[in-house]
Design an enzyme around this catalytic site. Structure first.
Site, short mmCIF file in Angstrom:
data_model
loop_
_atom_site.label_atom_id
_atom_site.label_comp_id
_atom_site.label_asym_id
_atom_site.label_seq_id
_atom_site.Cartn_x
_atom_site.Cartn_y
_atom_site.Cartn_z
N ASP A 202 0.71 -1.14 -0.17
CA ASP A 202 -0.03 0.08 0.27
C ASP A 202 0.60 1.20 -0.12
O ASP A 202 1.97 1.31 0.62
CB ASP A 202 -0.98 0.03 1.15
CG ASP A 202 -1.96 1.18 1.32
OD1 ASP A 202 -2.99 1.03 0.48
OD2 ASP A 202 -1.59 1.92 2.27
N GLU A 247 12.77 -15.94 -1.27
CA GLU A 247 13.23 -16.82 -0.38
C GLU A 247 12.34 -18.10 -0.24
O GLU A 247 12.16 -19.04 0.37
CB GLU A 247 13.14 -16.29 1.13
CG GLU A 247 14.67 -15.68 1.33
CD GLU A 247 14.81 -15.23 2.92
OE1 GLU A 247 14.38 -15.83 3.87
OE2 GLU A 247 15.40 -14.00 3.20
C1 GLC Z 1 -3.99 3.47 -0.47
C2 GLC Z 1 -5.41 2.57 -0.25
C3 GLC Z 1 -6.31 3.55 0.03
C4 GLC Z 1 -5.93 4.02 1.45
C5 GLC Z 1 -4.55 4.63 1.72
C6 GLC Z 1 -3.93 5.01 2.85
O1 GLC Z 1 -4.05 4.24 -1.35
O2 GLC Z 1 -5.77 1.98 -1.30
O3 GLC Z 1 -7.77 2.89 0.38
O4 GLC Z 1 -6.86 5.09 1.88
O5 GLC Z 1 -3.72 3.68 0.76
O6 GLC Z 1 -3.62 3.73 3.42
#
Ligand code: GLC
Length: 510
Positions: A202, A247
């Site tokens: 993310d 790994e």
């Molecule tokens: C990413 C996720 C989103 C979230 C952001 C903060 O963009 O897809 O939904 O709000 O990260 O974690």
């Protein structure tokens, strides 16, 4: 097929809280996913990506994590995750989990300790903390905006401020702090040990901020280069994590949630980094042939430089529903286009039903974007309304009768239901299933080189290599004679009554 499984995989994004409520609280959960694995299996995708299910106070729908190696009781248990992985494997699906390593919840023990320990403390070194500007430190340390609106810094109230690129409840971590780095690696290994097929990183480009925290230049606009996005230093982190992925047996996938253009995302795909990096630009391309032709060429060239292929994103929980962004016909046309292109594809649950964006009442909106923008931006909840499984009345099989879904389903939602579309050969669901079936034999594994075929300006027509099927997309205003490009229609995004492909439609021909 050559190469790792993910090279041309189709991954189905399950927005967990909106998929199936298996426990009766109006929130989708892991038991719900387990009960409906037949759906992605029937679609013919290779993997499912599950959005966060970790303990969270839910200030950003689970992207504010309290404990990254646990399951929030509202979503199930670790036993559910293990069971889901086994059951998914049994039907040929891999499970991709979402790792939110850029920030933690403000309720995380590290951040609570940082708040309590005071200015200059070691506890604050795990976060990006600076003194405020102005005589009493009353102004934010830089002019950086939060991606969710408002400033990216919030005060501790003692002269120091902390950085949060998203909500104030999501303080950014310092990945150059040894404990932060070690903890992130422990999280990665924790889920890999449990047998996940891959991880989504993310906010992948945000993990490193430029030394000295320089201000953004006057006139800077969102989307332009920034001192907190896609810095060179971030790649050392992915190289490290790629070694961890390597790994494990079975070609574990690392996919970066990137938001840049071809030259920004390509470095994440270097041979010693990740297998996939999202191409988000196409989400916003208008349906114009010239834009797509140039954009596709640029993405392919940039990724092939590292021996990788683009990762096409058709929709997600962060953008407007495809059927609203491109229109219902446009969404179907783009689906066939993306599935024919070289690379992997991400489909967002509900888009295979053609769900439109929902205009929710103010009091139903949960997305922090709504609040932080002072109501100017209605946020992303309109793309997150729970999936309708059955016609009839709300909650349309998403939850038990009488249970209110966490976001209200609008009138007419049942018209999009899975059970209705399953028996309609012209439905978007039927199209998606047919397209995924055909893609495997016809497109997957073909050469990555696109051979554009001549035709009217507003038409995209290509083969992969110099033979094989033709993908023909009509993005102009006039019907196109498809017989110029092939003898037989394999599949089309609209019903073709005669030899003409109408505007805003794609056909696969042979
Ligand atoms: C990413 C996720 C989103 C979230 C952001 C903060 O963009 O897809 O939904 O709000 O990260 O974690």
């Amino acid at each position: 097929m050559t190469g790792p499984w993910w090279r041309e995989a189709v991954t189905y994004e399950i927005y967990l809280r909106s998929y199936v409520d298996g426990t009766g609280d109006g929130l989708g959960d892991l038991p719900g996913v387990r009960s409906r694995l037949d759906h992605p299996r029937g679609l013919g995708v290779d993997a499912v990506w599950l959005t966060p299910f970790y303990p969270s106070p839910d200030h950003d729908c689970g992207y504010d994590v309290l404990d990254h190696r646990a399951v929030d009781a509202r979503f199930g248990t670790l036993v559910d995750v293990d069971g889901l992985i086994v059951e998914a494997h049994a039907v040929g699906l891999r499970v991709v989990v979402d790792l939110v390593l850029n920030h933690v919840s403000a309720g995380h023990p590290w951040f609570r300790a940082a708040r309590a320990a005071g200015p200059g403390s070691a506890e604050r070194l795990r976060f990006h903390v600076r003194s405020g500007r102005g005589p009493a430190g009353e102004r934010p340390p830089t002019n950086w905006p939060s991606i969710f609106g408002g400033p990216a810094w919030s005060p501790f109230g003692d002269g120091e401020w902390y950085l949060h690129l998203f909500d104030a409840q999501q303080p950014d971590l310092r990945h150059d702090h040894p404990e932060v780095a070690a903890d992130a690696e422990a999280t990665l290994r924790f889920w890999l040990d449990r047998g996940v097929g891959g991880v989504r990183f993310d906010a992948a480009g945000s993990l490193v901020k430029e030394d000295g925290y320089p201000d953004l230049p006057d006139g800077w606009r969102p989307g332009e280069a920034a001192p907190y996005s896609d810095r060179d230093g971030v790649h050392a982190i992915y190289r490290r994590w790629a070694r961890v992925l390597a790994e494990y047996p079975g070609d574990r996938l690392g996919v970066a949630e990137t938001w840049g253009g071809p030259e920004v995302i390509a470095p994440y795909l270097r041979p010693d980094e990740l297998g996939q990096a999202f191409a988000m630009d196409p989400l916003f391309w208008p349906l114009e042939a010239a834009t797509w032709r140039a954009g596709v060429d640029a993405l392919l060239a940039a990724t092939l430089r590292h021996g990788r292929l683009p990762t096409w994103v058709h929709g997600s929980h962060d953008v407007r529903r495809a059927a609203t962004r491109w229109g219902a016909d446009g969404s179907r046309a783009v689906l066939l286009l993306m599935l024919a292109l070289p690379g992997s594809v991400y489909l967002y649950a509900g888009d295979e039903l053609g769900l439109p964006e929902v205009d929710l009442p103010d009091d139903a909106i949960r997305d922090p974007v709504f609040r932080r923008s002072g109501g100017v931006d209605r946020g992303r909840d309109g793309a997150r309304v729970p999936v309708p499984w059955t016609d009839g009345s709300p909650p349309h099989g998403f939850a038990a009768p009488g249970v209110a879904p966490w976001l209200p389903q609008p009138t007419g939602w049942g018209g999009y239901a899975v059970d209705r579309q399953a028996v309609d050969p012209t439905s978007t669901l039927a199209l998606t299933r047919a397209a995924l079936r055909l893609r495997t034999g016809r497109w997957r594994g073909r050469p990555a080189q696109l051979c554009w075929l001549d035709g009217p300006d507003e038409v995209l027509a290509f083969q992969r290599g110099s033979d094989g099927p033709v993908c023909l997309a009509n993005l102009g205003d006039a019907p196109v004679d498809w017989r110029r490009y092939g003898e037989r229609v394999l599949l089309a995004s609209v019903s073709l009554a005669d030899g003409w492909l109408p505007p805003c439609a794609t056909a696969w021909l042979c």
